[in-house]
Structures are given as structure tokens and as C-alpha cells.
Design a protein around this motif. Structure first.
Motif, PDB file in Angstrom:
ATOM      1  N   TYR A  59      30.602  47.046  20.921  1.00  0.00           N
ATOM      2  CA  TYR A  59      30.856  48.347  21.547  1.00  0.00           C
ATOM      3  C   TYR A  59      29.500  49.002  21.759  1.00  0.00           C
ATOM      4  O   TYR A  59      29.177  49.992  21.129  1.00  0.00           O
ATOM      5  N   HIS A  71      39.405  53.714  17.315  1.00  0.00           N
ATOM      6  CA  HIS A  71      39.277  54.135  18.711  1.00  0.00           C
ATOM      7  C   HIS A  71      40.563  54.829  19.155  1.00  0.00           C
ATOM      8  O   HIS A  71      40.542  55.855  19.825  1.00  0.00           O
ATOM      9  N   ASP A 102      35.828  59.574  30.634  1.00  0.00           N
ATOM     10  CA  ASP A 102      35.816  60.606  29.601  1.00  0.00           C
ATOM     11  C   ASP A 102      34.649  61.543  29.733  1.00  0.00           C
ATOM     12  O   ASP A 102      34.713  62.691  29.374  1.00  0.00           O
ATOM     13  N   HIS A 110      45.038  52.514  27.980  1.00  0.00           N
ATOM     14  CA  HIS A 110      43.644  52.282  27.570  1.00  0.00           C
ATOM     15  C   HIS A 110      43.486  51.793  26.131  1.00  0.00           C
ATOM     16  O   HIS A 110      42.783  50.819  25.875  1.00  0.00           O
ATOM     17  N   HIS A 150      41.484  58.800  20.530  1.00  0.00           N
ATOM     18  CA  HIS A 150      42.240  59.148  21.735  1.00  0.00           C
ATOM     19  C   HIS A 150      43.487  59.965  21.435  1.00  0.00           C
ATOM     20  O   HIS A 150      43.950  60.721  22.289  1.00  0.00           O
TER      21      HIS A 150
HETATM   22 FE   FE2 Z   1      38.156  54.993  24.855  1.00  0.00          FE
END
Ligand code: FE2
Length: 701
Positions: free
Chosen positions: A395, A152, A93, A61, A156
Motif C-alpha cells: 500500500y 481499511h 477521496d 471499494h 471507510h
Molecule cells: Fe480506500
């Protein structure tokens, strides 16, 4: 270890290029090193959490995210692997525990994904080496997208560490890079320390030197009342009292949502606690250890809230979690350097100490401990955008979908919060049942929790009206709601302007505009959906709505009372829901009644017109505006004022108006038409003409 975010407004371009390259590489590598703790490749395919993808997804991802965003930003034009960039695009998520998605995915092999990561790494490295760079790097700068990809990935790293912690212990292995703290012992007794109230100012300016997510920008001010805050985060030992008091079995301590979650999970204690032969142990990311009673309890919001409700009952005082504003008020009692500007992290954060929590009395901040770091701290505040919020075009679903009153903010960061996560202004929020490395600090306060209730209006019709009243004008057609008010003002120029009634006010613009000239204006609408918007603008100072652009693409909009220039009119306006055909007698004594685009939406327009004079003062003015679009859906055919044939002759709506109004009114101007435009999508608009008639109530003879 490079875990600090980049200062984007200072330095030479070529130095910055090197710095960002290193930040990218270290971030990318750290994420891969995290998965070294997995026992085998098979472990990548296990669902650590039934609500989340297996870890193989996250391995792919963060790389696919880079490519997808760089393509969107037109910084690259070739995909690396279109299939991967599709299957690794969207995480689940944020699934709710009651809408489980049973979709099965055919995931590629770990080797294939690792190979893909290498290819993506080369693309990003090449881009960083060649993309022209001019300082400073800001929100609209091409390099922002590169920072977005890196930050980002940092998020994660943390969320995957939580998933690894939820895997069976035999599926993970400890590694020196991820060394845990070995200090543990009995917890210190918690105590309350008073915090003086005061003004809290939140939100970042656009020229802030660090990378930020959309939700961090804007400006929000609030006056916080004095409160008492716990010296320590709630430790495992302190939380044990609640567990042993039967807290998990007692419905009254839980919110309704919390109790439903407790029943779904059959939870009896915090998720990372393990009980074996009456002996409590704790699961860390890769270990099971004897319960460190002085480490912070890690729970979700629902459990933290149940604890404070139980504690309130025990003490007869009001305990709760801090709001976002109270959390900052508490933080501001101490001088705390912000990442990336600190020499050494002042708390257990930024991976500068351990790959685990530490005792709650290890990192001191003045009178308090763990004001930042160790574990995230849940707040009472559901995340929302600050006034001035805008989505980033590359985004647009980072925050906006979480502005639903179901995602609460966590503050302060944990031991593995790095990059933007570890900065003062970051704002992360999760569903209240979600697990992160998160715990809480309680406060004692009788001040009610103030919550910004503004959510994005997604009802298509309501959003269209929001845009029509407060948004842009299209095709040079003046704003109809404002134009209507101007017509009303023109036709009352020689008359008293005490009270006015805006009937069918929809989302309220004409009501506000009239209040600039009248002493007091009442806006009424039959639709609670419309009135809610008008009322939100009046009482909360802002409204938000989503407009369709094309297909499933949407744009986000915000209107504030202040910026619309209506802030001074707050005490001259009221909004209520009401049925125009059956109005309460209290709506009487007006100098003006305006019914804009109303009569052809009434179930009995004749009845409305026959009695409306009773609500006007002598000499008062009634102004009607209508496109006369009669529809059975709203008005039964036999109640239409016009638009049909009677005895073979056409009856127009004007004829109908005269029939019902002539007994009590004089028509004082020739009917005239005013256009209005309703935007349906970026490319589809309705263009309508509304006919105005101006009627003056005859003096009672
Ligand atoms: Fe993500």
C-alpha cells in the motif's frame, strides 16, 4: 459490537485466527449496516459531496481492496471480478476543490455490488480459515495484508458516515443501530488551563503489538514549550460568536487558502448547521435536530483557523490550534487507556456510546474534557513521515502522496472511529478544507508552530543526484562524491587545511566529506534545486526523494544527517547558491577549491579558470573533475575549452586547461579518470568517466 483492533503479538495462532475472522466479519457487516440508513438504492448513486464518488463506489471499494491487496501479496491468485476490481480500485477521496474531475462512471447496480461483496467475503473467510498462521503478526507477515483490508474498511465506515451526513435528509432514514445522543443544552463557558512544556516522543517501533499504517512508524522527538489549552472542545455556542461577529464575511481572519475555499463554497456557517426562520438546527448523520449548543462545533481546518485568528484579535493574545506534538503533550497530562486495552471507552469513541456527538462536558479526562473521542481535533501540523518512515510495499500510496504540506493531521478520533482509528498512535490527515466529524480545541501560545518541511523531492534530476550522493552504489563503482573528497584529501596531505570551497557541490556530499578534514567548507551550486537539498540535510537533518523504478512505479528514500555520519559537522559547513563564473569576492582565501563535474556546465569556463587563482591561498590546490561533455545547451561553442578542431588540428580539453591555468598553476599529477554512475531507473544507468586534474597555485614570484 466488535470495534477493537487485534493484539497481534500475543495469543495462540488458532485463537487468533478465530479472533481475526470475527473482526473481519463484524467490520464487513457493520459497513453494510451503515448503508441501511439510505432511503433507497437510488441514493447510492447521488453525489453527497461533489468532490467524492457516490456511495455505490465505497460499497464496492472496500471489497475490491481486499482482492487487489491479496493478489499483490500473492495470497490468492484468482480475481473475483476483474471489472469491479478495476472500477472500485481508486477513490477520488482526496480531490482538491479546485481540480474537479467531471468523469462520469457507469456504476453497476446495488444488487450486483452486494453479490460481489458476498463472493469476496467467502474468499477472505476461506483464506482466514486456511492460511498458515504463525505468531506474532508483523508488518512483513502475510496476515498483515488481511489486517490491512479490515482496517481499511474501518476507515471507510467513518468516511462514508460523513458522506451520508451530507446527503439530503429525505434520502436517509434513522435506525436503532445508529441511535443519536439526546442530551443537549447551553454550553459551559470555556476556560484555559496551563500545560507545562516538555519532551514529546512520537512514533511506533516495528514490533508494536497493533496493526499500524506506514505513517505511524519511526521516531520523532520534540521539546514542546508550555502553553494554555482550552478545557473543552469549541462548542457550537462558542463558535456562534464567530459566526455572529461576521467571521465568515471577513477576509482578514482567513488564510489565503481559507478565503479561497470560503468563496468557492459561499460558506456562511459550519456545513452541518442549518438555519430556518432564524432558528439554528444541526444535521447529524440521519437526523435534523434543534441546535445542541453544547455539542462540539464541526468544521474544517480552514474554519477552525479563522476562528482562532478572530479570537486572537478579540483578546490581543495568540490563539491557535495545537501542533501534533502539543496535542500529545496535552493527552499525556492524563492517564488514558488505549484501545483495544480499555474496559469501556473513556470517551465518545469506538461506537461505544452514540451515533453522534455528545455535549462537550460529558466525558471528563482530569481537568479536561474530550481529550479523545466525540469529534476529531484539527491540528496545525501537516502530516509527514517520522524519521525512519517507510512505505508498506502493498500500500505504497497510503500516506506518501499526502506528505505535500496540504494535509493536516486530525487527532483523537470521533464517535465512529473504530479499530486502528481509535488508537493512540494513529495518524490520519485530510486536506484542510475536508469535512469529517471533526472540530477543534484551541490553545494559547506564543511558541511558533514548528513544521517539518521535508517533502519528497520528485524532480527527476535532483532525485538522481540525491541517490548518487547519498544512496546505494551500483556495479561496485565507489560513491563519486565521497571518492572525490578522498582525492582532495590525498592531494592536500602536506598542506594547511583551513578553508575549502566545493564549487558545483550539487546536493552536498563532497562538502560534508571535506569538512571531516578541513576547518570549514563552503558548498556552492548554481542550481537552487540542488542547494535546497544540501541545505535541508544540513538544517532539517534529513532529505527525502522519490526514484523511478519502472514506468510510473516509484520508490521512496530518506537520508538523515545522523545516519550519514555528518551530524558532528553541522558547524563546519555552509551552502549557498552562486554562479561560479561570477562569484562574489567574499568566496576567497581557500586552501582547496574542488570543482567536480562543473566546467563543462559553465557558460564561460575560460573566464572561470582565468580568475580562480585569486580565490586560493598561495600554495593552495585546485582540483578539477570533468567528463568534458561539452554541449551547446550549457556552453556556447566558442567558449568550449576543447573537443573541437582548430586550424585542422584537434584541441583537447586538457590543452584548454593548460592555456587558462599555466600562468598561475602547476599541474602536479598526471590526469586520471574516476568513474561515476547515475541511476535513472531500476534498470537504466549512466556510467561516466570524469577526468581529474590537480593544480597547485604557484608561489607568487
Ligand atoms: Fe480506500
Amino acid at each position: 459490537m466488535v470495534t477493537r483492533t487485534i493484539v497481534l503479538d500475543k495469543g495462540e495462532a488458532e485463537d487468533k485466527r478465530k479472533e481475526i475472522l470475527e473482526y473481519f466479519q463484524k467490520t464487513y457487516e457493520l459497513h453494510e449496516r451503515l448503508y441501511d440508513t439510505l432511503r433507497s438504492d437510488e441514493t447510492f448513486y447521488m453525489r453527497a459531496d461533489p468532490l467524492r464518488h457516490p456511495l455505490i463506489f465505497y460499497l464496492g471499494h472496500t471489497a475490491a481492496f481486499f482482492i487487489n491487496k491479496l493478489i499483490l501479496a500473492r495470497l490468492i491468485d484468482k480475481r473475483v471480478n476483474a471489472h469491479f476490481e478495476s472500477i472500485f480500485a481508486i477513490g477520488v477521496d482526496e480531490m482538491s476543490w479546485d481540480d474537479l474531475n467531471e468523469t462520469h462512471y457507469a456504476w453497476p447496480s446495488v444488487e450486483e455490488v452486494r453479490h460481489y461483496r458476498k463472493e469476496v467475503r467467502q474468499v477472505v473467510e476461506k483464506l482466514i480459515a486456511t492460511l498458515p498462521l504463525e505468531m506474532p503478526i508483523t508488518w512483513t507477515h502475510p496476515w498483515w495484508t488481511i489486517m490491512m483490508g479490515i482496517e481499511h474498511e474501518r476507515i471507510h465506515i467513518e468516511t462514508s458516515s460523513v458522506l451520508i451526513r451530507q446527503l439530503p435528509i429525505d434520502q436517509v432514514k434513522p435506525l436503532p443501530l445508529w441511535e443519536i445522543c439526546t442530551d443537549s443544552g447551553p454550553a459551559p463557558a470555556n476556560e484555559l488551563i496551563p500545560i507545562k512544556g516538555g519532551e514529546v516522543m512520537l512514533g511506533k517501533k516495528r514490533d508494536h503489538p497493533l496493526y499500524g499504517w506506514d505513517n505511524e512508524y519511526g521516531l520523532h522527538m520534540e521539546e514542546v514549550e508550555s502553553f494554555d489549552a482550552a478545557k473543552y472542545l469549541v462548542s457550537n455556542q462558542e463558535f456562534l460568536e464567530f459566526v455572529e461577529a461576521g467571521g465568515y464575511a471577513t477576509e482578514k481572519y482567513w488564510t489565503e487558502e481559507g478565503w479561497r475555499w470560503r468563496n468557492y463554497r459561499q460558506a456562511h456557517h459550519p456545513v452541518f448547521w442549518i438555519i430556518a426562520n432564524g432558528d439554528w438546527k444541526l444535521r447529524t448523520m440521519t437526523h435534523i435536530i434543534s441546535m445542541p449548543w453544547n455539542w462540539p462545533a464541526e468544521v474544517n481546518y480552514l474554519e477552525a483557523k479563522a476562528f482562532t485568528t478572530w479570537k486572537s484579535e478579540q483578546t490581543g493574545q495568540t490563539y491557535r490550534l495545537p501542533t501534533e506534538e502539543e496535542w500529545y503533550r496535552l493527552r499525556e497530562t492524563q492517564t488514558i487507556a488505549d484501545q483495544p486495552f480499555w474496559e469501556k471507552a473513556p470517551g465518545n469513541i469506538n461506537l461505544e456510546y452514540f451515533a453522534s456527538s455528545v455535549p462537550v462536558d460529558k466525558f471528563r479526562f482530569g481537568e479536561f474534557y474530550d481529550l479523545i473521542g466525540n469529534v476529531w481535533q484539527w491540528t496545525e501540523t501537516p502530516i509527514n513521515g517520522f524519521p525512519g518512515f517507510e512505505v508498506h510495499p502493498f500500500y505504497d500510496d497510503f500516506s506518501a502522496p499526502t506528505f505535500d504540506m496540504r494535509h493536516n493531521l486530525i487527532k483523537g478520533g470521533s464517535w465512529i472511529s473504530t479499530g486502528n482509528e481509535a488508537t493512540r498512535d494513529s495518524r490520519y490527515a485530510f486536506r484542510r478544507h475536508f469535512f469529517q466529524h471533526a472540530g477543534f480545541r484551541y490553545i494559547r501560545s506564543d511558541a511558533p508552530v514548528k513544521i517539518q518541511q521535508t517533502t519528497y523531492e520528485t524532480d527527476a534530476l535532483v532525485s538522481q543526484y540525491c541517490e548518487s550522493h547519498y544512496g546505494k552504489t551500483y556495479f561496485d563503482v565507489p560513491n563519486f562524491a565521497a571518492h572525490s573528497a578522498a582525492i582532495c584529501i590525498k592531494h592536500t596531505h602536506d598542506k594547511p587545511r583551513r578553508r575549502a570551497l566545493d564549487l558545483g557541490c550539487a546536493v552536498g556530499r563532497t562538502t560534508f566529506e571535506l569538512a571531516r578534514h578541513f576547518d570549514f567548507v563552503t558548498g556552492l551550486d548554481f542550481s537552487a534545486r540542488f542547494i535546497k537539498i544540501a541545505d535541508d540535510l544540513l538544517n532539517n537533518g534529513r532529505i527525502r526523494y522519490v526514484l523511478p523504478e519502472e514506468g510510473e512505479l516509484v520508490s521512496f528514500h530518506e537520508v538523515t544527517l545522523e545516519e550519514s555520519g555528518f551530524a558532528d559537522l553541522r558547524n563546519k559547513v555552509e551552502f549557498y547558491q552562486a554562479d561560479a563564473v561570477n562569484l562574489s569576492p567574499k568566496y576567497s582565501g581557500y586552501d582547496l577549491i574542488f570543482a567536480g563535474n562543473l566546467i563543462d556546465r559553465l557558460y564561460d569556463p575560460g573566464k572561470f579558470l582565468d580568475t580562480i587563482h585569486e580565490r586560493l591561498n598561495a600554495g593552495g590546490v585546485l582540483i578539477l573533475a570533468s567528463p568534458y561533455t561539452w554541449l551547446e545547451e550549457y556552453t556556447p561553442r566558442q567558449k568550449w575549452l576543447g573537443g573541437y578542431k582548430k586550424d585542422g588540428e584537434p584541441v583537447t580539453s586538457i590543452d584548454g586547461l593548460h592555456e587558462h591555468l599555466d600562468a598561475n598553476f602547476d599541474l602536479v599529477a598526471d590526469p586520471f579518470k574516476v568513474p561515476f554512475v547515475i541511476r535513472e531507473t531500476r534498470n537504466k544507468f549512466q556510467h561516466t568517466l570524469s577526468e581529474f586534474t590537480v593544480w597547485q597555485r604557484t608561489f607568487i614570484k
